[in-house]
Design an enzyme around this catalytic site. Structure first.
Site, short mmCIF file in Angstrom:
data_model
loop_
_atom_site.label_atom_id
_atom_site.label_comp_id
_atom_site.label_asym_id
_atom_site.label_seq_id
_atom_site.Cartn_x
_atom_site.Cartn_y
_atom_site.Cartn_z
N ASP A 25 0.88 -1.16 0.00
CA ASP A 25 0.00 0.00 0.00
C ASP A 25 0.93 1.22 0.00
OD1 ASP A 25 -2.28 1.70 0.47
OD2 ASP A 25 -1.68 1.76 2.58
N ASP A 27 -0.12 5.06 0.94
CA ASP A 27 -0.37 6.05 1.99
C ASP A 27 -0.33 5.38 3.37
OD1 ASP A 27 -0.89 8.23 0.18
OD2 ASP A 27 -2.83 7.33 -0.24
N SER A 134 -5.09 5.40 -4.53
CA SER A 134 -4.91 6.83 -4.76
C SER A 134 -4.58 7.13 -6.20
CB SER A 134 -3.80 7.38 -3.87
OG SER A 134 -3.51 8.71 -4.25
N ASN A 136 -3.32 9.80 -7.01
CA ASN A 136 -2.10 10.60 -6.92
C ASN A 136 -0.85 9.73 -6.74
OD1 ASN A 136 -3.13 13.46 -6.83
ND2 ASN A 136 -4.30 12.61 -5.12
C1 BG6 Z 1 -5.80 5.82 -0.21
C2 BG6 Z 1 -5.93 6.59 1.07
O1 BG6 Z 1 -4.50 5.36 -0.37
O2 BG6 Z 1 -6.14 6.64 -1.32
C3 BG6 Z 1 -7.32 7.22 1.19
O3 BG6 Z 1 -5.72 5.70 2.16
C4 BG6 Z 1 -7.61 8.05 -0.05
O4 BG6 Z 1 -7.36 8.01 2.35
C5 BG6 Z 1 -7.46 7.18 -1.28
O5 BG6 Z 1 -8.94 8.58 0.00
C6 BG6 Z 1 -7.72 7.94 -2.58
O6 BG6 Z 1 -6.70 8.87 -2.78
P1 BG6 Z 1 -6.72 10.03 -3.86
O7 BG6 Z 1 -5.30 10.54 -3.82
O8 BG6 Z 1 -7.06 9.40 -5.18
O9 BG6 Z 1 -7.74 11.02 -3.42
MG MG Z 2 -2.76 3.13 3.61
#
Ligand code: BG6
Ligand code: MG
Length: 238
Positions: A25, A27, A134, A136
């Site tokens: 993972d 984050d 995510s 990002n």
């Molecule tokens: C996960 C996080 O990795 O990504 C969540 O634990 C987050 O908190 C999710 O909402 C989505 O991320 P992003 O960057 O696409 O908004």
């Molecule tokens: Mg995480």
């Protein structure tokens, strides 16, 4: 007799299960962006008249952006007050806030032990994957200088299901060309642990309150290749 033979062949099958991949993972495991997600959501929630704290935030970890917003609105008793277009606008605002918090992210923000672990896995011929929901994730990995350490990153934009569904860990294993039962998944979120176990993988949890993990560590500095290998080998004997 038949039972004994069966047990022996089961044992032999187990001992041949080699560790072929580790899927991370992002984050909260590779870097502490989990905290920035919380800060961004806390500020957006406040604008909406909703208070969230770190305990509530545990439920948002591993959950997609829009699903996180839905959970926050439900928590504040405002689940039905926004159209889909408004939800998109709020989620985009949260993301802009989150991305602005990331502006100083650098290799110094890699959590303890992770850079060494990634290097050891590469040297040990063990494939390395990323399973982050995510969108990002590519930018975060690039800011940390870690892009080249990963053999395959699941694309969050192409997923149908968020964690706790196993889709993302199964996708990462398929992308690495490795059977899930020959892979370890590492997570800091309960939804992520459920995703790993649903995929049939060995689950390592980082934190203090995770249920259903195969091995729980209090922080990432425990994650060395010798320690992972020892726990992996130990489970083969059970
Ligand atoms: C996960 C996080 O990795 O990504 C969540 O634990 C987050 O908190 C999710 O909402 C989505 O991320 P992003 O960057 O696409 O908004
Ligand atoms: Mg995480």
């Amino acid at each position: 007799m038949g039972g004994a033979l069966h047990n022996r062949s089961q044992m032999m099958q187990k001992t041949t299960m080699k560790l072929e991949a580790v899927v991370f993972d992002l984050d909260g495991v590779i870097t502490d962006t989990a905290h920035y997600h919380f800060v961004a959501w806390r500020d957006i929630a406040k604008e909406l008249g909703i208070v969230i704290d770190e305990a509530f935030n545990e439920r948002l970890k591993g959950v997609s952006r829009l699903d996180s917003l839905r959970l926050i609105l439900a928590h504040g008793g405002k689940a039905d007050q926004f159209s889909d277009a408004e939800l998109e606008t709020i989620a985009t605002r949260k993301n802009e806030h989150y991305v602005s918090l990331l502006s100083d992210l650098s290799p110094a923000d890699i959590l303890p032990g992770i850079a060494d672990l990634l290097q050891s896995l590469r040297q040990g011929g063990i494939r390395v994957g990323l399973a982050s929901v995510s969108k990002n994730a590519p930018q975060v990995l690039a800011a940390l200088g870690l892009t080249e350490c990963f053999d395959y990153c699941a694309d969050a934009a192409k997923l149908t299901h968020s964690k706790p569904h196993p889709e993302i860990f199964l996708t990462a294993c398929a992308g690495l060309g490795v059977a899930p039962e020959n892979a370890i998944g590492i997570e800091d979120a309960q939804a992520g642990v459920a995703s790993i176990k649903g995929a049939g993988m060995y689950a390592v949890g980082v934190g203090s309150q995770l249920e259903g993990v195969d091995w729980l560590v209090p922080c990432t500095s425990y994650l060395t290749l010798p320690a992972l290998s020892a726990h992996w080998a130990d489970r083969q004997q059970h």
